[in-house]
Each structure stands twice: as structure tokens, then as C-alpha cells.
Design an enzyme around this catalytic site. Structure first.
Site, short mmCIF file in Angstrom:
data_model
loop_
_atom_site.label_atom_id
_atom_site.label_comp_id
_atom_site.label_asym_id
_atom_site.label_seq_id
_atom_site.Cartn_x
_atom_site.Cartn_y
_atom_site.Cartn_z
N SER A 113 -20.33 -19.66 -28.69
CA SER A 113 -20.48 -19.73 -30.15
C SER A 113 -21.90 -20.17 -30.46
O SER A 113 -22.27 -21.33 -30.22
CB SER A 113 -19.48 -20.73 -30.74
OG SER A 113 -18.16 -20.27 -30.54
N LYS A 153 -16.97 -15.92 -36.16
CA LYS A 153 -16.62 -17.21 -35.55
C LYS A 153 -16.97 -18.36 -36.49
O LYS A 153 -16.22 -19.34 -36.59
CB LYS A 153 -17.35 -17.37 -34.21
CG LYS A 153 -17.07 -18.71 -33.52
CD LYS A 153 -15.59 -18.94 -33.25
CE LYS A 153 -15.29 -20.33 -32.71
NZ LYS A 153 -15.75 -20.55 -31.34
N LYS A 161 -21.29 -28.91 -34.45
CA LYS A 161 -22.29 -27.88 -34.14
C LYS A 161 -22.00 -26.60 -34.90
O LYS A 161 -22.89 -25.99 -35.50
CB LYS A 161 -22.30 -27.60 -32.64
CG LYS A 161 -23.26 -26.50 -32.20
CD LYS A 161 -22.89 -25.90 -30.86
CE LYS A 161 -21.68 -25.00 -30.97
NZ LYS A 161 -21.40 -24.24 -29.72
#
Length: 291
Positions: A96, A170, A238
Site C-alpha cells: 500500500s 486502497k 500511514k
């Protein structure tokens, strides 16, 4: 079928994914920065290499499951994995990372004749072990079709657009997960503060419009106070920050994500970084003196 495949990164997600490749009959060549984490694959017939470049050399397909975009770039372009890939190799990046990083990697690899898919996943270690990951894929449709027999080992793959689109999907996933974890935690704590049984409240609203996989899975963790990390708070933060950075790049206002980014950030400041991302419950409980 492509018999030989390299996998770069065999941590909490990469190891069960590599194990599934071995069990599916692929000739697996693995690399991990900490070699010991890849060692269990040797018992399944995989070859563990000392460098990413060695693992990637001669593999028609290379799968990566690394920590971040900067790590992917380092492994590809500083550690020599990209240079080791022959023209025609397909690189499938399942980490990701930021959409702009995925587009940059795709462009740089294309200069050497290497194809690229960004294919981040959702489903955590449970999905990685069971082969039920949701896989969001960006890149050329022809490369997506070429990768189908590999991706189906990991779960259900959907092509969502050109390079970087998988990462956008995502980010959407993580925005929804992060915000919903916050909503579930706050709602259950409100009920507990008012004297209701959290477990029974969760049971009562299941099946209605408030039901979700987050309520079912993460809500259960909250009720049981089970915050052993499946996806860590630090990783959720994150992803929220990647979402906000991408929103800023394209001129999109995301105030709800910004609020949750602040809450996850403050949770980590308070030492909760290694909890499961449902551990936002702990931060909200602490704010309400409910520890």
C-alpha cells in the site's frame, strides 16, 4: 501457468502469501530484508535468496509486499531488483503506497521493458492465510489478465483503472475502514458509559443499516479488548496520511479523513502504535476515563 515467481517481502502478509504460492505449485524464489522471516518457506520447497536482485532474476513475474513506497523504490532501483528483471517481466506491487509513487515506479520500469501492476490488498493476515484478500489492481488490462492465475491464489482481484488506480482504491478502502472503526468505537463506548452492555448493543444492531464487517470483526475485538495487531495503528495512520496527501494533490477536501488522521496520530503519540487498528477504541476510552 508461470511456474517461476519471485516474492519480495515475507513479513506478516508476505509470508502467508508466499506459502500459498508454494502450495499452489509455483517455483517460489523469496527474499526478505531479515532472512530469518523467509526461512520457513524453505521447508515448502522455496529458495530463499540473499538479495532482492537474485530472487527477481529470471522470474517472469515478481510480486512485492513491502512496507512503503520508499522501500519499494529502494528495493527496485537502489538494491538492483529492477535491473535484474528481464524485459517482459511483470512486476506486481501489492504494497500500500501513494498513487503517485505507483505511477512513478510504473514509468521507470517501463523504460527497461518491465510491466507493472499496483495491486494493494485488503483483508489482513487472516485473508492472506485463507486466500480471500480483496485485491485492487491498477495498470494495463492485458497485464491484469496475464496475472490472473497468480492473483487468484491470493483472493479476488478487480481491475479498477490505469497505473495508480489500485492505490486509489486502497486509499478509499482505508478511509472507510479507519472512519468506521472510529464510529464503532465511539458508539460502543457511548453505550457502555450510559450503562448498556456493549456486547449486546453490537448484537442488537447487527443486520441493520449500521452493520458492517468492521462492526462484526473489529467491534468484537473491542468488546473482548483484544488488540493484538493484525493491521497496526501505525499502518492505518500511514494510509490515512497517504489519502490526505493524495487529496491535496488533486484538490479534494477530505475533512472526515482529516479528523480520523488526527485521532490515530494522537493515539500513536500516546504509545498505541503497535496495537491493532481497532485499538483506536483504547484512545477514545482513555479520553472518557473508561480504562
Amino acid at each position: 501457468m508461470t511456474d517461476r515467481i519471485a516474492i519480495l517481502g515475507t513479513g506478516a502478509m508476505g509470508l502467508p502469501m508466499a506459502r500459498r504460492l508454494c502450495e499452489a505449485g509455483f517455483e517460489v524464489h523469496a527474499w526478505n530484508r531479515t532472512r530469518e522471516k523467509a526461512a520457513p518457506l524453505e521447508a515448502l520447497g522455496a529458495r530463499v535468496h540473499a538479495t532482492a536482485a537474485e530472487a527477481a532474476r529470471s522470474a517472469p513475474m515478481v510480486v512485492s509486499m513491502l512496507e512503503s513506497g520508499s522501500v519499494v523504490a529502494d528495493v527496485l532501483f537502489a538494491q538492483g531488483a529492477a535491473a535484474a528483471m528481464a524485459p517482459g517481466t511483470l512486476f506486481i506491487d501489492m504494497a500500500s503506497i501513494a498513487p503517485r509513487e505507483a505511477r512513478d515506479h510504473a514509468a521507470r520500469l517501463a523504460e527497461t521493458g518491465v510491466s507493472h501492476l499496483d495491486a494493494p490488498v485488503s483483508g489482513g493476515t487472516v485473508g492472506a492465510e485463507a486466500g480471500t484478500l480483496a485485491i485492487m489492481v491498477g495498470g494495463k488490462p492485458s497485464d491484469f489478465e496475464r496475472a490472473q492465475h497468480v492473483l487468484k491464489v491470493f483472493g479476488r482481484a478487480t481491475h479498477v483503472g490505469p497505473h495508480g488506480s489500485g492505490q486509489l482504491a486502497k486509499l478509499a478502502n482505508q478511509m472507510i475502514v479507519g472512519v468506521t472503526i472510529g464510529a464503532v468505537a465511539e458508539a460502543l463506548l457511548l453505550c457502555a458509559k450510559g450503562g448498556a452492555d456493549m456486547a449486546k448493543v453490537r448484537e442488537a444492531i447487527a443486520g441493520g443499516f449500521a452493520d458492517s464487517r468492521v462492526l462484526q470483526l473489529h467491534g468484537d475485538r473491542m468488546v473482548r479488548r483484544d488488540f493484538a495487531p493484525r493491521a497496526r495503528m501505525s499502518v492505518q495512520l500511514k494510509d490515512m496520511r497517504n489519502a490526505l496527501a493524495t487529496a491535496e494533490e488533486i484538490g479534494f477536501d477530505a475533512p472526515i479523513t482529516a479528523l480520523l488522521e488526527r485521532l490515530y496520530g494522537e493515539s500513536i503519540e500516546h504509545g498505541l502504535q503497535d496495537l491493532d487498528h481497532s485499538g483506536l477504541f483504547v484512545e477514545l476510552a482513555s479520553r472518557n476515563a473508561m480504562q
